[in-house]
Design an enzyme around this catalytic site. Sequence first.
Site, PDB file in Angstrom:
ATOM      1  N   LYS A 185       0.835  -1.187   0.000  1.00 32.83           N
ATOM      2  CA  LYS A 185       0.000   0.000   0.000  1.00 32.83           C
ATOM      3  C   LYS A 185       0.882   1.255   0.000  1.00 32.83           C
ATOM      4  O   LYS A 185       2.060   1.146   0.303  1.00 32.83           O
ATOM      5  CB  LYS A 185      -0.917  -0.026   1.199  1.00 32.83           C
ATOM      6  CG  LYS A 185      -0.149   0.184   2.507  1.00 32.83           C
ATOM      7  CD  LYS A 185      -1.001   0.788   3.568  1.00 32.83           C
ATOM      8  CE  LYS A 185      -0.128   1.706   4.392  1.00 32.83           C
ATOM      9  NZ  LYS A 185      -0.776   2.483   5.378  1.00 32.83           N
ATOM     10  N   HIS A 191      -2.450  -5.127   5.404  1.00 33.20           N
ATOM     11  CA  HIS A 191      -1.987  -5.996   6.495  1.00 33.20           C
ATOM     12  C   HIS A 191      -3.078  -6.296   7.529  1.00 33.20           C
ATOM     13  O   HIS A 191      -2.938  -7.202   8.330  1.00 33.20           O
ATOM     14  CB  HIS A 191      -0.711  -5.443   7.150  1.00 33.20           C
ATOM     15  CG  HIS A 191      -0.945  -4.349   8.146  1.00 33.20           C
ATOM     16  ND1 HIS A 191      -1.158  -3.047   7.784  1.00 33.20           N
ATOM     17  CD2 HIS A 191      -1.005  -4.367   9.496  1.00 33.20           C
ATOM     18  CE1 HIS A 191      -1.334  -2.308   8.873  1.00 33.20           C
ATOM     19  NE2 HIS A 191      -1.246  -3.088   9.925  1.00 33.20           N
ATOM     20  N   LYS A 215      -4.375 -10.170  10.059  1.00 29.59           N
ATOM     21  CA  LYS A 215      -4.630 -10.287  11.496  1.00 29.59           C
ATOM     22  C   LYS A 215      -5.609 -11.428  11.758  1.00 29.59           C
ATOM     23  O   LYS A 215      -6.675 -11.477  11.160  1.00 29.59           O
ATOM     24  CB  LYS A 215      -5.209  -8.968  12.045  1.00 29.59           C
ATOM     25  CG  LYS A 215      -4.229  -7.797  11.985  1.00 29.59           C
ATOM     26  CD  LYS A 215      -4.809  -6.587  12.690  1.00 29.59           C
ATOM     27  CE  LYS A 215      -3.996  -5.328  12.415  1.00 29.59           C
ATOM     28  NZ  LYS A 215      -2.688  -5.295  13.059  1.00 29.59           N
ATOM     29  N   GLU A 255      -5.647   5.115  17.988  1.00 27.80           N
ATOM     30  CA  GLU A 255      -4.211   4.951  18.189  1.00 27.80           C
ATOM     31  C   GLU A 255      -3.739   6.000  19.189  1.00 27.80           C
ATOM     32  O   GLU A 255      -4.180   7.147  19.133  1.00 27.80           O
ATOM     33  CB  GLU A 255      -3.464   5.128  16.862  1.00 27.80           C
ATOM     34  CG  GLU A 255      -3.745   4.030  15.865  1.00 27.80           C
ATOM     35  CD  GLU A 255      -2.765   4.080  14.694  1.00 27.80           C
ATOM     36  OE1 GLU A 255      -1.815   3.287  14.691  1.00 27.80           O
ATOM     37  OE2 GLU A 255      -2.951   4.920  13.806  1.00 27.80           O
ATOM     38  N   HIS A 280      -7.853  -0.229   5.677  1.00 23.98           N
ATOM     39  CA  HIS A 280      -7.997  -1.194   6.774  1.00 23.98           C
ATOM     40  C   HIS A 280      -9.437  -1.276   7.309  1.00 23.98           C
ATOM     41  O   HIS A 280      -9.976  -2.347   7.537  1.00 23.98           O
ATOM     42  CB  HIS A 280      -7.062  -0.833   7.926  1.00 23.98           C
ATOM     43  CG  HIS A 280      -5.627  -0.672   7.519  1.00 23.98           C
ATOM     44  ND1 HIS A 280      -5.038  -1.449   6.551  1.00 23.98           N
ATOM     45  CD2 HIS A 280      -4.655   0.179   7.951  1.00 23.98           C
ATOM     46  CE1 HIS A 280      -3.767  -1.078   6.418  1.00 23.98           C
ATOM     47  NE2 HIS A 280      -3.508  -0.099   7.247  1.00 23.98           N
TER      48      HIS A 280
HETATM   49  C1  BG6 Z   1      -0.537   1.472   8.761  1.00 28.87           C
HETATM   50  C2  BG6 Z   1      -0.599   2.970   8.812  1.00 28.87           C
HETATM   51  O1  BG6 Z   1      -1.052   1.003   7.557  1.00 28.87           O
HETATM   52  O2  BG6 Z   1      -1.304   0.940   9.815  1.00 28.87           O
HETATM   53  C3  BG6 Z   1      -0.128   3.492  10.159  1.00 28.87           C
HETATM   54  O3  BG6 Z   1       0.188   3.535   7.782  1.00 28.87           O
HETATM   55  C4  BG6 Z   1      -0.895   2.824  11.272  1.00 28.87           C
HETATM   56  O4  BG6 Z   1      -0.288   4.903  10.251  1.00 28.87           O
HETATM   57  C5  BG6 Z   1      -0.856   1.317  11.100  1.00 28.87           C
HETATM   58  O5  BG6 Z   1      -0.334   3.201  12.513  1.00 28.87           O
HETATM   59  C6  BG6 Z   1      -1.720   0.630  12.126  1.00 28.87           C
HETATM   60  O6  BG6 Z   1      -1.516  -0.741  12.019  1.00 28.87           O
HETATM   61  P1  BG6 Z   1      -1.734  -1.676  13.282  1.00 28.87           P
HETATM   62  O7  BG6 Z   1      -1.472  -3.043  12.768  1.00 28.87           O
HETATM   63  O8  BG6 Z   1      -0.769  -1.196  14.328  1.00 28.87           O
HETATM   64  O9  BG6 Z   1      -3.148  -1.442  13.691  1.00 28.87           O
END
Ligand code: BG6
Length: 573
Positions: A167, A197, A201, A235, A259
């Site tokens: 991505k 990604h 999960k 986050e 996501h």
């Molecule tokens: C990434 C983003 O794709 O996903 C980040 O670019 C983000 O900004 C991250 O923090 C979050 O991934 P995860 O797996 O920590 O939820």
Amino acid sequence: SMTTEASASSAANPLSEPCIMLIFGASGDLTKRLLVPSLYNLTCDGLLSDKFAVLGVGRSELTDGQFRASMASEADGLPKFHTRKEYDQGQGEKLINRFHFSSANIAVEDFKKLKLRVSELDAEYGALGNVLFYFAMAPRFFGPLCDTLHAAGFQDGPGWKRIIVEKPFGTDLQSALKLNQEILRHWREEQIFRVDHYLGKETVQNLLAFRFSNGMFEPLWNNHHIDNIQFNVCESVDVQGRGGYYDSSGVLRDMIQNHMFQMLSYLCMEPPGSFEADSIRNEKAKLLESVRIYQPEEVPQYVVRGQYGPSFPEYGEPDKPGYRQEKDVKPDSDTETFAAIRLHIDNRRWAGVPVYLRSGKALWKRGTEIVVTFKHPPAAVMRGTQVEKLEPNRLIFHIQPKQGIELVFQAKVPGPTVQLQNVDMSFSYGNAFKASRYTGYEVMFYSCMRGDATLFSRGDLVKAAWRIAQPLLDYWQATPTGKEFPNYARNSWGPPSASALIERDGRRWYEVITPEVLEMSPLFKGGEPVFLNAVIMALQPRSFSPGQTIIKADDTAGEMYLVCRGSVEVTDK
Ligand code: BG6
């Protein structure tokens, strides 16, 4: 299964297919931090074929030996970035000894040489002509990479050729369509594996297993029984030095369009005809295609954006900068670090059920969860008791950091009169399965090497996702935030307008309180898990208007208040 430690290949989990894996951009961070640790996990689990080698490609002049040394570095290589409890040097070496490096520019002559190198490696490792190309580079290189690989004859000969694309896939609808066109000029859709990604999960993949392999939930999965659905990706981290990238992205592109829409499609799609990749991907795309596309003028009604400012000194920490003061961010940036959205899914199953999405950086807590709230039960049966109102049932999917599923319902509090309290039935991954920590990329490599595209985004889904996001981007672009930004402080709950958005519908954000969240208060630090859980279950949401008194010094109340959102002032002694 992939979650079981030391799974080793078996009839159910066969070895990955032989192949040579070319990583373009191999000297970058992604390779060290994620790709190699994931290959290492597959090696330790005995799932990676021995007929496998990595060929790193980059512009730097590295020998195989130097490349291997950098991947094996104690300071910033696999020994540091692996995700298992202990580093197994033997397994690490076994993997890294298969690493090679070639220097190349994106030019046909260079790529022809690369192809010779791949043939040599193929003969040495017995990879049957299979080649996996991994594009760990900026998207502007994807098109030229595809063209040049084709021109150098990489598609010829026996074996499969597959491309994994990182991505972001486009930065808006138009650029995504263009990128798709460029990639598909010489390659077939079945050869393209677009990474998200979140699909790696376990807790996200489990959404499908939960819905379709259990008898009791799917019959309730519609607008007759469900009142609303909330997706939360909070986050606590800020942009972490990635200001340059983030400032041209923002939370809608970085988190929501990809996501969160993936999770949305898993949670809300129709049952697929089978678990075949295209069967599932058809339903996912269909679901996103049923999401209402807003007219730009509807955006303010359904969407809120936010940007974090500095933290308040009262929080007891040194002041941290706001988003506009971060490195590589424009000092008058309008980039959103927070967004809350109400979506409509205009199909038979979901018409009338609001879907709320919320995500942001530098928030008061970290947590990804999906909250499915069922309709209110009628309260008539409780007339004449002390019960004033009935809480709806909730099903909570904890995606991370807690991993599990929780069903919240009401139970009678022991005692002579009828009083109710929320209780829960809770499944936790950690208690049910013995699992290693994975990066999420293992299962994606593994399935790509086996030709299974289930966990990758097909072009039509990417397009449908951008179509939903596009009017928001357009409206924001046309409407500068001016003095409105920043509109939330670091470590806070996001902008107040996000609460207003949902409260207009007579609903509220359901804040998932976990033991970690409670322990942020000194009162609960180090508390017994059972005790903390009991506190969480006893919590009831209350909201107060500005100026309202919550409690007075001498009130004899059996209640305690935790401020979850907003701030309070102590005015008496
Ligand atoms: C990434 C983003 O794709 O996903 C980040 O670019 C983000 O900004 C991250 O923090 C979050 O991934 P995860 O797996 O920590 O939820």
